[in-house]
Scaffold this active site. Structure first.
Site, PDB file in Angstrom:
ATOM      1  N   HIS A  16       0.972  -1.200   0.046  1.00 25.38           N
ATOM      2  CA  HIS A  16       0.166   0.184  -0.020  1.00 25.38           C
ATOM      3  C   HIS A  16       0.792   1.463   0.069  1.00 25.38           C
ATOM      4  O   HIS A  16       0.772   2.192  -0.784  1.00 25.38           O
ATOM      5  CB  HIS A  16      -1.007   0.034   1.215  1.00 25.38           C
ATOM      6  CG  HIS A  16      -1.890  -0.927   1.509  1.00 25.38           C
ATOM      7  ND1 HIS A  16      -1.643  -1.908   2.291  1.00 25.38           N
ATOM      8  CD2 HIS A  16      -2.906  -1.321   0.750  1.00 25.38           C
ATOM      9  CE1 HIS A  16      -2.780  -2.916   2.422  1.00 25.38           C
ATOM     10  NE2 HIS A  16      -3.359  -2.662   1.075  1.00 25.38           N
ATOM     11  N   GLN A  22      -0.965  -4.744  -8.469  1.00 28.85           N
ATOM     12  CA  GLN A  22      -0.910  -5.852  -9.312  1.00 28.85           C
ATOM     13  C   GLN A  22      -1.236  -7.320  -8.470  1.00 28.85           C
ATOM     14  O   GLN A  22      -1.815  -8.408  -8.919  1.00 28.85           O
ATOM     15  CB  GLN A  22       0.345  -6.261 -10.157  1.00 28.85           C
ATOM     16  CG  GLN A  22       0.478  -7.224 -10.986  1.00 28.85           C
ATOM     17  CD  GLN A  22      -0.448  -7.302 -12.138  1.00 28.85           C
ATOM     18  OE1 GLN A  22      -1.014  -6.264 -12.527  1.00 28.85           O
ATOM     19  NE2 GLN A  22      -0.784  -8.545 -12.606  1.00 28.85           N
TER      20      GLN A  22
END
Ligand code: PAF
Length: 277
Positions: A34, A145
């Protein structure tokens, strides 16, 4: 950095921002993955909004909503040094008030892989992400991803619904031994932590076949299955070698392909993927 809970207060704070806005939507319990999205948003946009919301509608009835890890204090301490402008932590009551009945559903793409295992999951994701896009009005939104299918589905939604924003998909961040970072790694204790490496090992072995010239997708799927079966703590949900855009399973790999898998290690469900080509 301003931390906001209420929707009205958030709207006011959003209106006060000038210049480009990058949005990083999360469910909290932040990790380096993050933070890498936030750093990229900060480098590319004048303002960065982080949302932290454990979205109930993307969890199935038997999933881990109530025990999903939460630690807002820790999250805020992690993002404070990154120059995030607004942190919005909406409540479920404001996001889904009583009588709520509107859903966003992307069709074919959500029937496969994760969607086949978790039938209502993507409708919850696309609905909340569409609401977050409407409320935060970003120029650019950042996703990892690691959730490869989610990224593909959100790109499709952005195209189909003409959201005026760019979707950026950032690389998976891994531990030194290869385990993909995930908030759910917190559940991995003792021998499960070591066993969880089977996902990375399976992907690596399939990639190695590909590097040696194997182009039959089934051979790659079989290799991943063989490696997962050899780990007694692992229970495979699926392995896939699919087209990057349609997520259809491939026979022959011609262009780019998405190798992905979902595996239970004990009670913890983990996903991971590599892009080939
Ligand atoms: O990837 C996630 O953490 C969630 O699915 C998202 C995009 C924040 C929507 O709740």
């Amino acid at each position: 950095m301003k931390t906001i809970i209420g929707l009205d207060e958030f709207r006011l704070a959003r209106r006060a921002l000038h210049g480009t806005v990058g949005l990083v939507p999360t469910m909290g319990y932040l990790h380096e993955g993050h933070l890498s999205l936030l750093r990229r948003a900060k480098a590319e946009c004048q303002n960065v909004i982080l949302t932290i919301f454990v979205n109930p509608t993307q969890f199935g009835a038997n999933e881990d909503l109530s025990k999903y890890p939460r630690d807002l204090k820790r999250d805020l301490a992690l993002v404070e040094p990154l120059g995030v402008d607004l942190v919005w932590t909406p409540t479920a009551e404001e996001m889904y008030p009583s009588g709520y009945q509107t859903w966003v559903a992307v069709e074919a793409l959500t029937k496969k892989l994760e969607g086949a295992m978790r039938p209502s999951h993507f409708q919850g994701v696309t609905t909340v992400v569409a609401k977050l896009f409407n409320l935060t009005q970003p120029d650019k939104a950042y996703f990892g991803q690691k959730d490869a299918q989610q990224a593909t589905v959100i790109r499709q939604m952005v195209r189909d619904l003409n959201f005026p924003l760019e979707v950026a998909v950032c690389p998976i961040v891994r531990e030194a031994d290869g385990l993909a970072l995930s908030s759910r790694n917190k559940y991995l204790e003792g021998a499960d932590r070591q066993a969880a490496l089977v996902l990375f090992h399976a992907l690596n072995a399939a990639q190695e076949l590909y590097a040696h010239g194997e182009r039959h997708a089934e051979m790659l799927r079989l290799k991943m299955k063989e490696i997962i079966k050899a780990e007694r703590r692992a229970q495979m949900q699926y392995v896939s070698c699919a087209d990057m855009d349609t997520l259809e399973e491939l026979d022959l790999i011609k262009g780019k392909a998405l190798l992905s898998l979902a595996v239970f290690i004990g009670q913890t469900r983990l996903i991971d993927n590599f892009i080939l080509g």
